[in-house]
Design a protein around this motif. Structure first.
Motif, short mmCIF file in Angstrom:
data_model
loop_
_atom_site.label_atom_id
_atom_site.label_comp_id
_atom_site.label_asym_id
_atom_site.label_seq_id
_atom_site.Cartn_x
_atom_site.Cartn_y
_atom_site.Cartn_z
N UNK A 18 41.28 10.73 4.95
CA UNK A 18 41.14 10.59 3.51
C UNK A 18 40.53 9.28 3.06
N UNK A 19 39.69 8.69 3.88
CA UNK A 19 39.05 7.43 3.52
C UNK A 19 37.64 7.66 2.98
N UNK A 20 37.22 6.71 2.16
CA UNK A 20 35.87 6.73 1.61
C UNK A 20 35.37 5.29 1.57
N UNK A 21 34.07 5.13 1.42
CA UNK A 21 33.48 3.80 1.25
C UNK A 21 33.26 3.59 -0.24
N UNK A 26 29.69 -5.09 -5.23
CA UNK A 26 28.64 -5.30 -4.25
C UNK A 26 29.09 -5.34 -2.81
N UNK A 27 30.40 -5.28 -2.58
CA UNK A 27 30.95 -5.28 -1.22
C UNK A 27 31.51 -3.89 -0.95
N UNK A 28 31.05 -3.27 0.14
CA UNK A 28 31.55 -1.94 0.48
C UNK A 28 32.86 -2.08 1.27
N UNK A 29 33.88 -1.38 0.78
CA UNK A 29 35.20 -1.45 1.39
C UNK A 29 35.66 -0.04 1.73
N UNK A 30 36.37 0.05 2.85
CA UNK A 30 36.96 1.33 3.24
C UNK A 30 38.27 1.48 2.48
N UNK A 31 38.39 2.59 1.73
CA UNK A 31 39.53 2.79 0.84
C UNK A 31 40.09 4.19 1.06
N UNK A 32 41.40 4.30 1.09
CA UNK A 32 42.01 5.62 1.19
C UNK A 32 42.05 6.23 -0.21
N UNK A 33 41.54 7.46 -0.33
CA UNK A 33 41.42 8.11 -1.64
C UNK A 33 42.35 9.31 -1.80
N UNK A 34 43.24 9.55 -0.87
CA UNK A 34 44.10 10.73 -0.93
C UNK A 34 45.05 10.72 -2.13
N UNK A 35 45.37 9.58 -2.69
CA UNK A 35 46.25 9.55 -3.86
C UNK A 35 45.56 10.11 -5.11
N UNK A 36 44.22 10.15 -5.12
CA UNK A 36 43.50 10.66 -6.29
C UNK A 36 42.83 12.00 -6.00
N UNK A 37 43.02 12.54 -4.79
CA UNK A 37 42.40 13.81 -4.41
C UNK A 37 43.48 14.78 -3.95
N UNK A 38 43.59 15.89 -4.64
CA UNK A 38 44.60 16.89 -4.28
C UNK A 38 44.20 17.69 -3.05
N UNK A 40 40.49 18.89 -0.28
CA UNK A 40 39.18 18.52 0.24
C UNK A 40 38.06 18.74 -0.78
N UNK A 41 38.21 19.75 -1.66
CA UNK A 41 37.18 19.99 -2.68
C UNK A 41 37.11 18.81 -3.66
N UNK A 42 38.27 18.29 -4.04
CA UNK A 42 38.30 17.12 -4.93
C UNK A 42 37.70 15.91 -4.24
N UNK A 43 37.98 15.76 -2.95
CA UNK A 43 37.44 14.63 -2.21
C UNK A 43 35.91 14.74 -2.10
N UNK A 44 35.41 15.95 -1.88
CA UNK A 44 33.96 16.15 -1.76
C UNK A 44 33.24 15.78 -3.04
N UNK A 45 33.93 15.85 -4.18
CA UNK A 45 33.32 15.53 -5.47
C UNK A 45 33.39 14.04 -5.82
#
Length: 97
Positions: A18-21, A26-38, A40-45
């Motif tokens: 569940x990570x995204x960049x 201006x700095x790219x960070x690896x962040x876990x996004x599962x708290x805002x994505x219910x 895989x479809x939400x994550x893909x968006x």
């Protein structure tokens, strides 16, 4: 000090955790996004969307106007608060050692 920093999702990590960049000032960070994505479809968006980032997790989704206003306020704060300026510059400063 605990603050959330707006960042824009630029790519999914596809690591299965569940990570995204996220571009944060201006700095790219690896962040876990599962708290805002219910799911895989939400994550893909997510690419192109704004999130509020705190300690490596996206805590909420933001619209672009709110994200930019928050960044402007934080940048103004960074001129008087060395810790905020340090984070916004990706850790590059002489103010904190």
């Amino acid at each position: 000090m605990c603050i959330g920093i707006p960042g824009q999702v630029v790519a999914l990590d596809n690591d299965g955790y569940g990570n995204a960049w996220v571009d944060v000032c201006g700095v790219k960070r690896r962040v876990n996004v599962r708290l805002v994505c219910a799911d895989d479809a939400a994550m893909a968006a997510l690419p192109g969307q704004w999130v509020l980032v705190h300690v490596g997790f996206a805590m909420s989704l933001l619209d672009e106007t709110e994200a930019r206003e928050t960044l402007e306020a934080l940048q103004a704060m960074g001129e008087v608060e060395p810790d905020v300026g340090y984070f916004l510059r990706g850790g590059e400063t002489d103010a904190i050692r």
